[in-house]
Design an enzyme around this catalytic site. Structure first.
Site, PDB file in Angstrom:
ATOM      1  CB  CYS A 141      -0.846  -0.089   1.003  1.00  0.00           C
ATOM      2  SG  CYS A 141      -0.136  -0.092   2.503  1.00  0.00           S
ATOM      3  CG  HIS A 153      15.641   1.979  -2.271  1.00  0.00           C
ATOM      4  ND1 HIS A 153      15.490   2.915  -1.329  1.00  0.00           N
ATOM      5  CD2 HIS A 153      14.960   1.013  -2.127  1.00  0.00           C
ATOM      6  CE1 HIS A 153      14.206   2.683  -1.376  1.00  0.00           C
ATOM      7  NE2 HIS A 153      13.709   1.862  -2.295  1.00  0.00           N
ATOM      8  CD  GLU A 165       6.027  -1.981   8.442  1.00  0.00           C
ATOM      9  OE1 GLU A 165       5.870  -2.704   8.667  1.00  0.00           O
ATOM     10  OE2 GLU A 165       6.658  -1.277   6.987  1.00  0.00           O
ATOM     11  CD  GLN A 209       2.699  -3.926   9.730  1.00  0.00           C
ATOM     12  OE1 GLN A 209       4.219  -3.598  10.136  1.00  0.00           O
ATOM     13  NE2 GLN A 209       1.724  -3.792  11.186  1.00  0.00           N
ATOM     14  CB  CYS A 257     -12.515   1.921  17.842  1.00  0.00           C
ATOM     15  SG  CYS A 257     -12.758   3.338  19.608  1.00  0.00           S
TER      16      CYS A 257
END
Length: 434
Positions: free
Chosen positions: A50, A99, A114, A116, A194
């Site tokens: 994404c 990179h 992170e 992922q 939430c």
């Protein structure tokens, strides 16, 4: 053979551009085959998430290879190249290696640290291996990137502290209660915050989750997504005593939970502790709740303070991670240069030895009174001369400090001595430490 990277990310393109050049993860055969069919592109891996779309490839024609990958991205997605190109970056050699190592180590992510992205690159590499678009160089390259990422996570604390409000809430809950496996969470509101909090609480293994919202259908939808229990908003105070952790994020213009409400709930719970997290603006929970014994209230400002502190800590850890990346670049290029150096040295020695043996055979064949041990001595002499002549160029080629000049020397030797070199076998090459 050079490694090149062409792509775009959240740093260079908005989502409206990224979504137009994204690749469906379950349909990678066609684009991978198309890339390795391009002139002078020998291997390729496509990473599409994404936040980024990147192609890792190998080529002998750096400028041409980059141009072909840019054109491929534009043509494959029917996107004007002149529009797309201003969002693209391209790297080769050391910069390309740096990179990819940084991307795999989550140093280039929107949220540094992170986890992922490493899994996403591994999945992308899996498709390349399945469809045979990766080979000797990219196989080793990506495995090295994985080991670099592992070193970064093992030797630094880059991923150990919360850097989102929702995750910070979970971390604070763990500090208050320790073990969360016997705790129930109540989410008041059904918005994005939430939802994120629900994901984090479920990931750490809470016993159960309840959801309430003024619009019951929205509570039902979120509850269904996380196998939680939806509650009608008007039943909030009948159910509040069942929750150990309450996270509230509504758009209410006034407090929905007051100090007296919590006093009553704590009595009903027989003084069992409750943790309130108010991330609404304006606030949902009266600050007087913090005065109630065994009730702990944190606001969005408290959590933002935790996040800011943790971001500073991640910057320190990221600097350590960058140093690891630089170390590993040198190791990888030592191996990569051996792919060219080793067969060149072998071909050079073979060429010289072939000439030596031919000339020695001619000399011996016309030497009628050659002493019995003469051939052996001539063999040793010519072999020693050849070794001394080849020692300087061999040492220069093996010297990693030569950097990019190594390629010039290899090309010069191949041309000067008309050398033919075969592609090296992987098992015969210098091994990298994993």
């Amino acid at each position: 053979m050079n490694i090149i990277v062409v792509g775009l990310s959240h740093k260079t393109a908005g989502v409206e551009i990224r979504e137009k050049v994204a690749f469906a993860p379950t349909q990678m055969a066609k684009p991978l085959n198309a890339v390795v069919s391009l002139p002078d592109i020998t291997e390729a891996v496509i990473v599409s998430t994404c936040n980024r779309v990147e192609i890792y490839a190998t080529t002998r024609d750096i400028a041409g290879g980059m141009a072909r990958l840019k054109r491929f991205l534009a043509d494959y997605h029917n996107f004007p190249l002149e529009t797309l190109e201003k969002h693209l970056y391209s790297y080769y050699g050391v910069d390309a290696t740096r990179h990819v190592f940084r991307v795999a180590s989550s140093l280039d992510s929107m949220v540094v640290g992170e986890p992922q992205i490493l899994g996403q690159i591994k999945t992308s590499y899996g498709y390349a291996a399945e469809y045979k678009s990766s080979g000797l160089i990219l196989n080793r390259f990506l495995h090295k990137a994985f080991s670099v990422a592992k070193r970064v996570r093992t030797e630094t604390k880059i991923a150990s502290s919360a850097v989102s409000v929702a995750f910070a809430a979970v971390e604070l809950a763990k500090k208050i209660f320790g073990e969360l496996s016997d705790k129930t969470v109540l989410l008041i509101g059904a918005g994005e915050m939430c939802e994120l909090a629900a994901k984090h609480f479920i990931n750490v293994g809470v016993r159960g989750v309840m959801v309430t919202n003024r619009t019951y259908e929205r509570a039902e939808k979120l509850a269904e997504e996380f196998a939680a229990k939806p509650i009608h908003f008007e039943d909030l105070f009948d159910q509040l005593h069942k929750a150990d952790i309450i996270l509230s994020s509504t758009g209410a213009p006034h407090f929905i939970i007051g100090g007296k409400d919590v006093e009553e709930v704590i009595r009903r719970r027989r003084q069992k502790a409750m943790f309130f997290i108010d991330i609404a603006v304006p606030r949902d929970i009266d600050p007087k709740v913090n005065d109630v014994e065994n009730a702990y209230l944190y606001t969005v400002d408290d959590l933002n303070g935790v996040v800011a502190s943790n971001l500073e800590q991640r910057k320190i850890e990221a600097a350590k991670a960058e140093a690891i990346v630089e170390q590993e670049i040198g190791q990888f290029f030592k191996w990569l240069s051996s792919l060219e150096v080793t067969p060149t040295i072998v071909a050079l020695r073979s060429k010289f030895d072939e000439i030596r043996k031919a000339e020695l055979a001619k000399t011996i064949s016309g030497w009628k009174d050659l002493p019995p041990d003469g051939q052996k001595k001539l063999e040793a002499l010519t072999n020693a001369m050849m070794n001394k002549l080849l020692h300087p160029p061999t040492s220069v080629l093996k010297n990693p400090e030569q950097g990019n000049r190594t390629d010039l020397y290899i090309d010069a030797l191949r041309n000067l001595f008309d050398l033919e070199t075969a592609a090296p076998e992987q098992d015969g090459m210098m091994e990298l430490e994993e």
